[in-house]
Design a protein around this motif. Structure first.
Motif, PDB file in Angstrom:
ATOM      1  N   MET A 526     -23.016  16.316 -61.709  1.00  0.00           N
ATOM      2  CA  MET A 526     -22.546  16.246 -63.095  1.00  0.00           C
ATOM      3  C   MET A 526     -22.259  17.635 -63.678  1.00  0.00           C
ATOM      4  O   MET A 526     -21.685  17.738 -64.763  1.00  0.00           O
ATOM      5  CB  MET A 526     -23.613  15.571 -63.961  1.00  0.00           C
ATOM      6  N   GLY A 527     -22.690  18.672 -62.967  1.00  0.00           N
ATOM      7  CA  GLY A 527     -22.590  20.008 -63.544  1.00  0.00           C
ATOM      8  C   GLY A 527     -23.605  20.206 -64.649  1.00  0.00           C
ATOM      9  O   GLY A 527     -23.455  21.091 -65.498  1.00  0.00           O
ATOM     10  N   ARG A 528     -24.663  19.365 -64.598  1.00  0.00           N
ATOM     11  CA  ARG A 528     -25.646  19.362 -65.694  1.00  0.00           C
ATOM     12  C   ARG A 528     -26.734  20.407 -65.496  1.00  0.00           C
ATOM     13  O   ARG A 528     -27.311  20.893 -66.472  1.00  0.00           O
ATOM     14  CB  ARG A 528     -26.285  17.954 -65.778  1.00  0.00           C
ATOM     15  N   ARG A 626     -17.972  14.972 -65.903  1.00  0.00           N
ATOM     16  CA  ARG A 626     -18.903  16.085 -65.769  1.00  0.00           C
ATOM     17  C   ARG A 626     -19.430  16.483 -67.143  1.00  0.00           C
ATOM     18  O   ARG A 626     -18.840  16.178 -68.171  1.00  0.00           O
ATOM     19  CB  ARG A 626     -18.229  17.273 -65.078  1.00  0.00           C
ATOM     20  N   TRP A 627     -20.534  17.147 -67.151  1.00  0.00           N
ATOM     21  CA  TRP A 627     -21.214  17.588 -68.373  1.00  0.00           C
ATOM     22  C   TRP A 627     -20.308  18.532 -69.165  1.00  0.00           C
ATOM     23  O   TRP A 627     -19.580  19.343 -68.588  1.00  0.00           O
ATOM     24  CB  TRP A 627     -22.506  18.294 -67.984  1.00  0.00           C
ATOM     25  N   TYR A 628     -20.350  18.407 -70.485  1.00  0.00           N
ATOM     26  CA  TYR A 628     -19.419  19.180 -71.315  1.00  0.00           C
ATOM     27  C   TYR A 628     -19.635  20.693 -71.160  1.00  0.00           C
ATOM     28  O   TYR A 628     -18.706  21.491 -71.300  1.00  0.00           O
ATOM     29  CB  TYR A 628     -19.543  18.769 -72.792  1.00  0.00           C
ATOM     30  N   ASN A 629     -20.873  21.092 -70.871  1.00  0.00           N
ATOM     31  CA  ASN A 629     -21.183  22.494 -70.584  1.00  0.00           C
ATOM     32  C   ASN A 629     -21.373  22.670 -69.075  1.00  0.00           C
ATOM     33  O   ASN A 629     -22.409  23.119 -68.613  1.00  0.00           O
ATOM     34  CB  ASN A 629     -22.452  22.932 -71.310  1.00  0.00           C
ATOM     35  N   ASP A 630     -20.366  22.310 -68.305  1.00  0.00           N
ATOM     36  CA  ASP A 630     -20.434  22.302 -66.845  1.00  0.00           C
ATOM     37  C   ASP A 630     -20.889  23.674 -66.330  1.00  0.00           C
ATOM     38  O   ASP A 630     -20.273  24.708 -66.632  1.00  0.00           O
ATOM     39  CB  ASP A 630     -19.046  21.975 -66.297  1.00  0.00           C
ATOM     40  N   VAL A 631     -21.984  23.675 -65.530  1.00  0.00           N
ATOM     41  CA  VAL A 631     -22.517  24.952 -65.050  1.00  0.00           C
ATOM     42  C   VAL A 631     -21.779  25.484 -63.824  1.00  0.00           C
ATOM     43  O   VAL A 631     -21.917  26.662 -63.484  1.00  0.00           O
ATOM     44  CB  VAL A 631     -24.029  24.832 -64.713  1.00  0.00           C
TER      45      VAL A 631
END
Length: 753
Positions: A526-528, A626-631
């Motif tokens: 998720m890029g979380r 994916r997460w809005y603040n994708d890492v």
């Protein structure tokens, strides 16, 4: 409706009853194979020569794992069954391999038992420079009685010499009558000088600087050997021999106490493990232990026990448990007998700890009477009302950690296992406890980010991994599941509420497995979260369930099964799970986004090292947001900063050299039996470990802000304090905090831009 597979096995059972007669193991054998035939992920597995050869290999490895008993001719006698196990399984439930192997191994054990005391009565040559192979994989089975005798002579000599050195290390009282290993003519003078130098320089090793390389200490250690170890003290020598003799008396006693049912269980699991390494038969006792480990609870008195010299000794009392509340039972007490509310006490001296535990555990509210000998020597009877005992080590712990380097607070959650009581929906579970931890961390402190520590977490309840993932993002898929006939379904978080939306680090290592990998993989895909730790996790990408054999078998053999209960359970692999990106975690595990030096990299840990593990594969990826603040776009910058810190870290550098040392020691399996060589070898290992520990000091920039309620009687304050000390020495946690701080700063910068 009963399947055709079950009907076929029932026919086999009827034939086997006619051929070999009826036993519980006939029945159990057929129920187990019915279970795997109908429900295993890989079903149907052919009963062919490959099955037979694999089962034979597994069984021989477990029959004599250290190659201490069997002759090569014994192996060849058993080898005639290597390709016919499958044929016997098709037409009879009796196994000649099992019966012949038990007869052979018990005969060889008795023979060894009759010679090991004779070997120990013979003076051991401390000056022998013979080299001895300690790795059984590099040795064959014995080719003669002389070969066996020579092995046990060397093996017991190795044990006695190490015990002798340990006793000297502990400062055991020494005799002035030292026996020289050398042919010196001036023995009397040497003996006097050595006694005087021992009195004067007994703490010589305390002067060694463990911050220096071993080569700088080697000369001094050699001098200490020449003045302290060169002469063999006959009193300590006799103590070493007696200690080894006692250890092997207990060893052979344990082997003899193994029941035929336990031996059959080993054989049966070799057959089950052909399907995969996680498919196995659980007796009722083993299943009870498994349920305790997964729920973190048991019904009993709340005491940790161990075998000690033929006695059952109390290691510690679990805070909040029945024994803790009663107050009389203490650590180091020896339990001599166990009685129930009615009936005579049962003597447990010489018992295995598992047999003692059977007598001590019992239903909540029932009475048990323990006849004990206290550490003071006083004897007494302690009556305890059994109760529910919670094993604190199973449950999630959490604290706020403040780092003065960054002047920030971070939340920290340590999750040892994905625990859940499947028999009680109202009991605590890991997802609920982590949700509570997040709530308290975010409301109590001003945390800038959160670390979820899954190191050494072997997995547990799949449902908790799915629910826990949902605490960190809104609705979405967590894991894909594929079962028999490629039937697929998706487990998703359906709750739109997010418990924590801030910067997140997940810590893993080689021992993070199963449900840990599901959670870490979902958050990574998720890029979380940023996953930090060893190169990869354990690599267990399969799902198991328990088939209760009493119930399952009753559907097949309703008229006869009641005479043989309880049968136990079959744990079998029914599914594989896949990441939402389609890849499996089987064998390959979860790869860390940022890899740190791994202190366990010298060990072969993980499913990729097992011949019986399933193989990696992949299926189609799911559609997911994916997460809005994708890492992921930030990883390159985070890696560069972490690598620079690790490169300049004395502790991580010492970890790398420590791993190299351990690899060398692992590969060095053929060792000299000369006392001086053993001494220097042991000292080099001891020196390395002390030097390694020397670098792990409390990090003064980390402080733990305690937010758990210590007035709770179930919190063990001593272990709680030790945990805090451990956290402040944890360089992996320290570097994860630094990565988290970098992540916070980068996200803040991105927001401003």
């Amino acid at each position: 409706m009963i399947s055709k597979k079950i009907v076929l096995f029932v026919v086999t059972l009827v034939l086997s009853f006619c051929l070999v007669g009826f036993t519980k193991w006939n029945l159990l054998h057929n129920i187990l194979f019915n279970g795997v035939a109908n429900y295993h992920y890989n079903s149907p597995v052919k009963l062919d020569d490959y099955f037979s050869k694999t089962a034979f290999k597994l069984y021989i490895e477990r029959l004599d794992p250290n190659k201490q008993f069997l002759f090569d001719r014994d192996f060849k006698i058993l080898q005639k069954y290597e390709l016919i196990i499958d044929d016997q399984l098709k037409y009879t439930t009796d196994s000649k391999l099992f019966s012949d192997s038990i007869t052979l191994i018990e005969k060889r054990r008795q023979e060894v038992r009759s010679i090991y005391e004779d070997i120990l009565r013979t003076p051991i040559d401390f000056s022998s420079n013979q080299r001895f192979e300690t790795d059984p994989e590099k040795r064959g089975f014995f080719y003669s009685k002389e070969h066996r005798y020579e092995f046990w002579k060397n093996w017991l000599g190795f044990q006695v010499k190490n015990e002798y050195l340990d006793l000297l290390e502990k400062g055991d009282e020494t005799s002035t009558e030292n026996v020289s290993l050398d042919d010196s003519k001036d023995n009397d003078k040497e003996q006097k000088d050595i006694v005087e130098s021992e009195e004067k320089d007994s703490d010589e090793e305390d002067d060694i600087d463990y911050s220096k390389p071993f080569s700088e200490a080697e000369v001094k250690l050699s001098e200490i050997y020449l003045t302290k170890i060169k002469k063999v003290d006959p009193v300590i020598y006799e103590k070493a021999v007696e200690k080894v003799k006692k250890d092997y008396e207990l060893y052979f006693s344990r082997l003899e106490k193994a029941t035929i049912e336990e031996k059959r269980e080993v054989f049966m699991n070799c057959l089950m493990n052909v399907y995969d390494m996680h498919t196995s038969f659980f007796s009722a006792d083993r299943k009870e232990d498994f349920d305790i480990s997964i729920s973190g609870k048991l019904e009993g008195i709340g005491a940790v026990l161990r075998e000690d010299g033929g006695f059952i000794k109390v290691v510690r009392i679990i805070p909040g448990g029945a024994a803790w509340r009663e107050g009389s039972l203490k650590a180091d007490d020896v339990i001599l007998k166990v009685a129930q509310k009615t009936g005579s006490p049962v003597d447990i001296v010489g018992s295995r700890v598992r047999d003692a535990v059977k007598l001590i555990r019992g239903e909540k509210g029932s009475l048990v009477k323990l006849h004990v000998k206290h550490a003071t020597g006083k004897k007494g009877v302690i009556s305890i009302i059994r109760d529910i005992v919670e094993i604190d080590e199973t449950y999630a712990k959490y604290q706020i950690i403040e780092d003065s380097r960054y002047k920030k607070q971070f939340g920290y959650i340590h999750l040892p296992k994905f625990y859940r009581d499947f028999n009680n929906n109202n009991a605590r579970n890991s997802a609920g406890d982590v949700e509570k931890a997040i709530r308290e961390l975010t409301t109590t402190g001003n945390i800038q980010g959160l670390i979820l520590d899954l190191r050494n977490n072997s997995g547990g309840a799949l449902v908790d991994a799915v629910d826990m993932a949902g605490l960190f993002f809104s609705k979405g898929p967590v894991v894909q599941i594929r079962g028999q006939q490629n039937m697929k379904h998706v487990l998703s978080d359906k709750n739109p509420r997010i418990q924590y939306a801030g910067p997140l680090i997940v810590m893993i290592n080689n021992y993070s497995a199963s449900a840990s990998e599901i959670l870490a993989a979902a958050l990574q895909d998720m890029g979380r979260a940023v996953v930090v730790g060893s190169e990869q996790s354990y690599g267990k990408g399969t799902v198991q369930t328990f088939l209760e054999l009493d119930s399952f078998g009753g559907k097949i053999y309703p008229t006869i099964i009641n005479n043989y209960l309880p049968l136990g359970s079959l744990k079998l692999t029914i599914q594989k799970f896949y990441r939402i990106n389609g890849g499996s975690t089987q064998e390959r595990g979860v790869q860390s986004d940022i890899v740190l030096p791994n202190r366990f990299s010298y060990l072969e840990v993980g499913e990729r090292f097992s011949d019986q593990s399933m193989k990696w594969d992949k299926i189609n990826s799911l559609r997911y947001s994916r997460w809005y603040n994708d890492v992921m776009p930030l990883l390159s910058e985070l890696r560069v900063a972490s690598r620079e810190r690790v490169k300049n870290s004395d502790v991580f550098n010492i970890i790398n050299s420590h791993v190299s040392f351990l690899k060398d020691r692992r590969d060095e399996t053929k060792i000299s039996l000369k006392l001086s060589s053993l001494y220097m070898r042991n000292k080099s290992i001891d020196y390395e470990l002390k030097q390694f520990e020397h670098h792990f000091k409390e990090l003064d920039y980390l402080s733990v802000i305690d937010i758990e309620k210590l007035e709770d009687p179930n919190v063990d304050k001593e272990s709680h304090d030790k945990w805090h000390e451990k956290l402040k020495k944890d360089v992996y946690l320290s570097e994860s905090i630094s990565i988290l701080n970098d992540l916070v700063n980068v996200l803040n910068r991105e927001t401003k831009e």
